[in-house]
Scaffold this active site. Sequence first.
Site, PDB file in Angstrom:
ATOM      1  N   HIS A  56     -60.022  19.110 -36.384  1.00  0.00           N
ATOM      2  CA  HIS A  56     -60.163  18.391 -37.651  1.00  0.00           C
ATOM      3  C   HIS A  56     -59.004  17.427 -37.886  1.00  0.00           C
ATOM      4  CE1 HIS A  56     -57.640  21.674 -39.593  1.00  0.00           C
ATOM      5  NE2 HIS A  56     -57.178  20.626 -40.243  1.00  0.00           N
ATOM      6  N   ASP A  99     -62.281  24.510 -33.444  1.00  0.00           N
ATOM      7  CA  ASP A  99     -61.394  23.570 -34.141  1.00  0.00           C
ATOM      8  C   ASP A  99     -60.123  23.294 -33.342  1.00  0.00           C
ATOM      9  OD1 ASP A  99     -60.613  21.806 -36.094  1.00  0.00           O
ATOM     10  OD2 ASP A  99     -59.800  23.333 -37.441  1.00  0.00           O
ATOM     11  N   GLY A 109     -51.042  18.924 -43.530  1.00  0.00           N
ATOM     12  CA  GLY A 109     -50.202  18.342 -42.477  1.00  0.00           C
ATOM     13  C   GLY A 109     -49.687  19.387 -41.516  1.00  0.00           C
ATOM     14  N   ASN A 110     -49.679  20.669 -41.939  1.00  0.00           N
ATOM     15  CA  ASN A 110     -49.300  21.753 -41.026  1.00  0.00           C
ATOM     16  C   ASN A 110     -50.400  22.045 -40.013  1.00  0.00           C
ATOM     17  OD1 ASN A 110     -47.178  23.243 -43.320  1.00  0.00           O
ATOM     18  ND2 ASN A 110     -46.692  23.306 -41.138  1.00  0.00           N
ATOM     19  N   SER A 111     -51.629  21.611 -40.308  1.00  0.00           N
ATOM     20  CA  SER A 111     -52.743  21.888 -39.403  1.00  0.00           C
ATOM     21  C   SER A 111     -52.415  21.439 -37.986  1.00  0.00           C
ATOM     22  CB  SER A 111     -54.006  21.170 -39.882  1.00  0.00           C
ATOM     23  OG  SER A 111     -54.482  21.735 -41.071  1.00  0.00           O
ATOM     24  N   GLY A 168     -80.030  31.425 -27.726  1.00  0.00           N
ATOM     25  CA  GLY A 168     -80.979  31.012 -28.757  1.00  0.00           C
ATOM     26  C   GLY A 168     -81.227  32.065 -29.814  1.00  0.00           C
TER      27      GLY A 168
END
Length: 673
Positions: free
Chosen positions: A73, A103, A192-194, A243
């Site tokens: 992200h 992510d 911003g730490n992400s 599936g």
Amino acid sequence: CLAALAVAMPAWCEDTDETLRASVERAVSLVKPALVRVEVVSTYYSEGREQKYESSGSGVIISEQGHVVTNHHVAGHSARLVCTLATKEEVEAELVGRDPLTDIAVLKLLPETERSFPVARFGDSSQVRVGDQVLAMGSPMSLSQSVTLGIVSNVELVLPEWMSRWGSFTEDGEDVGALVRWLAHDAEIYGGNSGGPLVNLSGEIVGINEIKIGLSGAIPGNLVRAVTEELIARGEVRRAWLGIRVQPQFKHRTDEGGLVIASVISGSPADKAGVKPGDILVRLGSTEVSVRFAEQLPAFNQLEADLAIGEPVPIVVRRAGEEKQFEVAPVEREEVLPQETEFRQWGITSRDISLLMAKEMKRESREGVLVTSVNAGGPAGSAKPMITRDDVIVQVNDTPVACVQDLRDVTAQITEGQSDPTPALVHFERKSERFVTVVEVGIKELEDPGLEVKKAWLPVQTQVLTRDIVEQVEQPDLTGFRITQVFPGSTAEKAGLKVGDFILAVDDEELTASAPEDYEQLEEWIRQYRIGDTAELLVLRGTERIKIPVELVRSPKLSREMPKYRNESFEFTCRDITFFDKAREKWEQAQAGVLVQEVESGGWAALGMLEEGDLLIAVDGTRIADVKALEERMLEVEEAKPKAIVFQVLRGIHSAFLEIEPNWEPSQDKGKE
């Protein structure tokens, strides 16, 4: 132990503090050289356009060659990447690969000369325990590097069902919690730490910080390491897919093993094998399955993902009290939401249709191009009937359109050699209906508005002498106009007209204006003269009435008459400046440049801080006299494709230099080829 307490501390407490400080300092010294701030220009798609925005996050270098791990992200949709190292050095980077399901994204630093980089090492996140002290490192709020200290509070954090239901943590349609059980901790993290590392006191990466929901949450390091290794090796993560959707065993069956198969996608490997919704899955391959709690689901999903693609695997289910065995051949898992694409010639953004999308839309096939947004004033949005979001384009003229590449190809054929938009018969589907419409495909050039017929002009600005005004000056019978501006250097100034003069008559013909709606009377009167004629004005100045002859001149061009230029790459529009612009801004009559009329939000010019009302006077040091000169200069720029281009603008009384850094790399997202 609180240092703020004004009491004597026992020696053991002081020793503990010193030991912790030493451990923290050592851990920080091992990781900090590898810490980076990631500055990103990302793309998103809205209103029929690819738009861009700036953001920042954190990352950490994990290879001497300069591979950086961060969150998807943060950088998964990047158009430009710059990493700031611990030394404050800025280094450009490229996206190596991204994995929305976990992510995670991997970048590669691109230094000007080949070099090796400091590296942070992974630890074993499976050994992390509740109560362990950890450090959250990164660049919160795009600030300099920071470190916060906390303890691990949960090693298998999953989102509550109500939160997952609303899709709070999805990336490109993927449920991140399907594979991730977060390491929860109370070390402070902020925007911003992400992408920054969660570090143990041995200076090892045990997680990548991602979320904050009261507690902070990090993706476990072992999962991060496995994903990054695959992204570095092949640029993507391949996973098996059966599936099926699963859920924990029913609460009233706590004495039974297995998990519940909640749904089976029609046509999927599980469906073809005979698996049905409501079956209780008890064994997959050689692994016994028992899922009673939501915290256990990610482990099963990982088990499924790790199956060998294309190799049949036995699956045992319990149905109506009896065990049944099937053989299922897993296929490769597709991305849920294919990459979006901008088609400027259509005024739409679109994407291919994935298998799951086709099932959700209840379509019999995946053929067609899904429209994801529309420019209301663009070609598709202006068609009758108009094309709207969620429509599926299936044919253009006589050419079937099965995918985005087909639409790109047919667009190139339609627009090749055409300077004006070209009509095309478009077939599109909206739910169960199939429509046709005509779309004028192409980018419409700015129209030349043409020139108005030139008339005589008195070079002043005026206001009507309204009833309120004349009563205040105690001359209630006056009608006409008050001069509000005399243009410098004009025949009006040379004749001696002044601001505040009342114009009562022209060549002995009295002016009757007395209400705001009469504002055009003087202008209309003057237009009856020829350019170069002299008109004698009856002027009231104070208490004195005087007659002043003034030579009438050609009326200047209006802003709507000026040549215009739009740059599609940088997405801004400008025009030549008028006599009135120069007078209003008090520029010299010799002032050159072009006036910026429009800057599209999310474009490169907008990111470079160009603003409506700026006077653009130079491009990379080349002076710009008018829009023709700007167009020629921008053609040179687009051919050279420099890393950066500098616009010099006048903004009020200040001059500003705007450095714009476009991404010149060919993009499949443009739909231009």
